[in-house]
Scaffold this motif. Structure first.
Motif, mmCIF file in Angstrom:
data_model
loop_
_atom_site.group_PDB
_atom_site.id
_atom_site.type_symbol
_atom_site.label_atom_id
_atom_site.label_comp_id
_atom_site.label_asym_id
_atom_site.label_seq_id
_atom_site.Cartn_x
_atom_site.Cartn_y
_atom_site.Cartn_z
ATOM 1 N N LEU A 154 33.510 71.253 45.099
ATOM 2 C CA LEU A 154 34.733 70.679 44.868
ATOM 3 C C LEU A 154 35.934 71.587 45.030
ATOM 4 O O LEU A 154 36.874 71.526 45.365
ATOM 5 C CB LEU A 154 34.841 69.774 43.742
ATOM 6 N N GLN A 155 35.764 72.834 43.949
ATOM 7 C CA GLN A 155 36.701 73.791 44.024
ATOM 8 C C GLN A 155 36.846 74.413 45.222
ATOM 9 O O GLN A 155 38.321 74.717 45.675
ATOM 10 C CB GLN A 155 36.239 74.826 42.898
ATOM 11 N N PHE B 213 38.673 62.065 50.682
ATOM 12 C CA PHE B 213 38.147 62.567 49.638
ATOM 13 C C PHE B 213 38.828 63.648 48.724
ATOM 14 O O PHE B 213 38.510 63.812 47.502
ATOM 15 C CB PHE B 213 36.707 63.610 50.525
ATOM 16 N N LEU B 214 39.776 64.218 49.335
ATOM 17 C CA LEU B 214 40.682 65.052 48.662
ATOM 18 C C LEU B 214 41.241 64.493 47.195
ATOM 19 O O LEU B 214 41.472 65.375 46.345
ATOM 20 C CB LEU B 214 41.896 65.737 49.328
ATOM 21 N N ARG B 215 41.606 63.241 47.446
ATOM 22 C CA ARG B 215 42.380 62.568 46.378
ATOM 23 C C ARG B 215 41.603 62.504 44.974
ATOM 24 O O ARG B 215 41.826 62.650 43.859
ATOM 25 C CB ARG B 215 42.774 61.153 46.782
ATOM 26 N N HIS B 216 40.262 62.291 45.519
ATOM 27 C CA HIS B 216 39.181 62.092 44.266
ATOM 28 C C HIS B 216 38.558 63.421 43.968
ATOM 29 O O HIS B 216 38.423 63.425 42.769
ATOM 30 C CB HIS B 216 38.113 61.081 44.904
ATOM 31 N N ALA B 217 38.705 64.299 44.817
ATOM 32 C CA ALA B 217 38.271 65.620 44.290
ATOM 33 C C ALA B 217 39.102 66.220 43.637
ATOM 34 O O ALA B 217 38.779 66.845 42.571
ATOM 35 C CB ALA B 217 37.642 66.597 45.499
ATOM 36 N N GLY B 218 40.426 66.121 43.998
ATOM 37 C CA GLY B 218 41.516 66.646 43.051
ATOM 38 C C GLY B 218 41.711 66.108 41.658
ATOM 39 O O GLY B 218 41.713 66.760 40.592
ATOM 40 N N ALA B 219 41.415 64.781 41.604
ATOM 41 C CA ALA B 219 41.373 63.975 40.358
ATOM 42 C C ALA B 219 40.049 64.345 39.472
ATOM 43 O O ALA B 219 40.162 64.668 38.277
ATOM 44 C CB ALA B 219 41.184 62.555 40.517
ATOM 45 N N ALA B 220 38.914 64.775 39.974
ATOM 46 C CA ALA B 220 37.580 65.246 39.383
ATOM 47 C C ALA B 220 38.003 66.357 38.867
ATOM 48 O O ALA B 220 37.590 66.999 37.594
ATOM 49 C CB ALA B 220 36.424 65.242 40.392
ATOM 50 N N LEU B 221 38.654 67.523 39.500
ATOM 51 C CA LEU B 221 38.817 68.797 39.211
ATOM 52 C C LEU B 221 39.947 68.716 37.891
ATOM 53 O O LEU B 221 39.629 69.429 36.898
ATOM 54 C CB LEU B 221 39.413 69.694 40.075
ATOM 55 N N GLY C 18 45.908 68.110 41.722
ATOM 56 C CA GLY C 18 45.672 68.370 40.292
ATOM 57 C C GLY C 18 46.421 69.527 39.705
ATOM 58 O O GLY C 18 46.145 69.572 38.352
ATOM 59 N N ASP C 19 47.140 70.406 40.243
ATOM 60 C CA ASP C 19 47.731 71.506 39.928
ATOM 61 C C ASP C 19 48.922 70.982 39.034
ATOM 62 O O ASP C 19 49.429 71.823 38.277
ATOM 63 C CB ASP C 19 47.772 72.497 41.029
ATOM 64 N N LEU C 20 49.292 70.017 39.208
ATOM 65 C CA LEU C 20 50.695 69.412 38.667
ATOM 66 C C LEU C 20 50.325 67.982 38.017
ATOM 67 O O LEU C 20 49.363 67.392 38.240
ATOM 68 C CB LEU C 20 51.857 69.339 39.435
ATOM 69 N N ASP C 21 50.820 67.838 36.999
ATOM 70 C CA ASP C 21 50.874 66.538 36.170
ATOM 71 C C ASP C 21 51.940 65.583 36.515
ATOM 72 O O ASP C 21 51.771 64.305 36.678
ATOM 73 C CB ASP C 21 50.782 66.669 34.808
ATOM 74 N N LEU C 22 52.939 66.077 37.308
ATOM 75 C CA LEU C 22 54.340 65.140 37.407
ATOM 76 C C LEU C 22 55.271 65.843 38.396
ATOM 77 O O LEU C 22 55.186 67.163 38.214
ATOM 78 C CB LEU C 22 54.749 64.834 36.133
#
Length: 328
Positions: free
Chosen positions: A11-12, A69-77, A144-148
């Motif tokens: 994932l990373q 897949f990126l949407r879910h991988a980013g959310a998982a990380l 996932g590097d930013l929250d908002l």
């Protein structure tokens, strides 16, 4: 059941290659060799049964399946990072920071007031603010590097997996130093624009297509002395010390114009008006401190629109109403 062949490193590595759009750059960030990155991506593709990247000239680009897949991988990380942060907080009393991406116009006009209101809530949570182009900030939000992200509403194809809450609308201005030749009465701005350096939004910015259409509609097909920049510090310094014209979002230079340090040319830019607001991942659930910060951003944006301070009581005792609107 999750396939137990997928490991954290898969994932990373996948998310970093997607962000860098380069195996070489991802290897440098991850401090591993390029063959190791390539091997990890191939292992992931074998597990998924599809290619996640494909060649694009000399570089690579993410495939349709890879983008899903990126949407879910980013959310998982992000979930894993939040888990580690929560444990760290429990051990050391140090809460994870809220990571906000903000356009320059928002950073200079909205966020100072919003953060001041947030600090008054005494949550003990740190805030990290990252400034950049809208497209870059949205990519960091996606992985996932930013929250908002607080910025312009992006094109529909870029908003997949995101939700947007409108705060206010903003248009561009043609900004110059006081006493600029183009500010003379009855002087045609568009007819004389080619005779001066012009600072333009970059090609990847949200407002660039609006600016291009405005120029073409007014007979300006080419600008011989064009400089692209996203740096408000450079733009402000360059315009003050030269005859350059700065085409920029109004919020970036609003304080400079109000103080008389810069002036707006008499150009109708209403066609460039667009919504600015809060963008989040649709699968994200804001924490209490993040919800408080979002509310202070709403109040700061509202106060800027009214050009007056926000009168308020504690947000802990007065949560936002449904639909993201500030209570009266």
């Amino acid at each position: 059941m999750i396939d137990n062949r997928i490991k954290f490193r898969h994932l990373q590595t996948f998310v970093e290659v997607a962000r860098q759009k380069s195996v070489m750059k991802a290897a440098g960030v991850l401090h591993v060799s390029q063959p190791a990155v390539t091997k990890t991506i191939r292992e992931l593709e074998q597990v998924l049964g599809v290619a996640v990247f494909e060649r694009d000239g000399r570089g690579i680009r993410i495939t349709r399946h890879g983008d899903v897949f990126l949407r879910h991988a980013g959310a998982a990380l992000t979930a894993l990072r939040q888990g580690f942060d929560s444990v760290s907080q429990a051990l050391h009393g140090d809460a994870p920071p809220i990571r906000i991406g903000a356009l320059p116009t928002v950073s200079s006009r909205i966020m100072p007031h919003a953060v001041s209101l947030f600090l008054a809530e005494d949550t003990g949570v740190r805030v990290k603010i990252v400034t950049g182009e809208n497209a870059v900030l949205l990519e960091q939000l996606r992985i996932g590097d930013l929250d908002l992200v607080v910025g312009r509403l992006a094109a529909p194809e870029r908003m997949t997996g995101f939700s947007f809450e409108h705060l206010y609308s903003e248009q561009v201005v043609f900004c110059v130093r006081a006493g600029h030749p183009l500010s003379a009465p009855r002087r045609s701005v568009f007819a004389g624009l080619a005779g001066f350096p012009v600072l333009m939004p970059t090609q990847g910015s949200v407002i660039r297509p609006f600016v291009d259409r405005l120029l073409i509609a007014n007979g300006v097909a080419k600008l011989p002395n064009q400089i692209e920049t996203v740096s408000d510090a450079f733009g402000r310094a360059f315009v003050r010390s030269s005859d350059a014209v700065w085409i920029i979002s109004s919020g970036v230079v609003a304080n400079d114009i109000e103080s008389g340090q810069l002036a707006a040319l008499a150009v109708d830019t209403s066609e460039t008006k667009g919504p600015v607001g809060l963008t989040m991942r649709t699968d994200a659930v804001p924490s209490l401190p993040q919800s408080i910060l979002m509310q202070t951003i709403r109040e700061a944006a509202s106060a800027v629109g009214r050009k007056e301070p926000a009168n308020r009581t504690s947000l802990r005792a007065r949560p936002a109403q449904a639909g993201g609107q500030s209570p009266e």
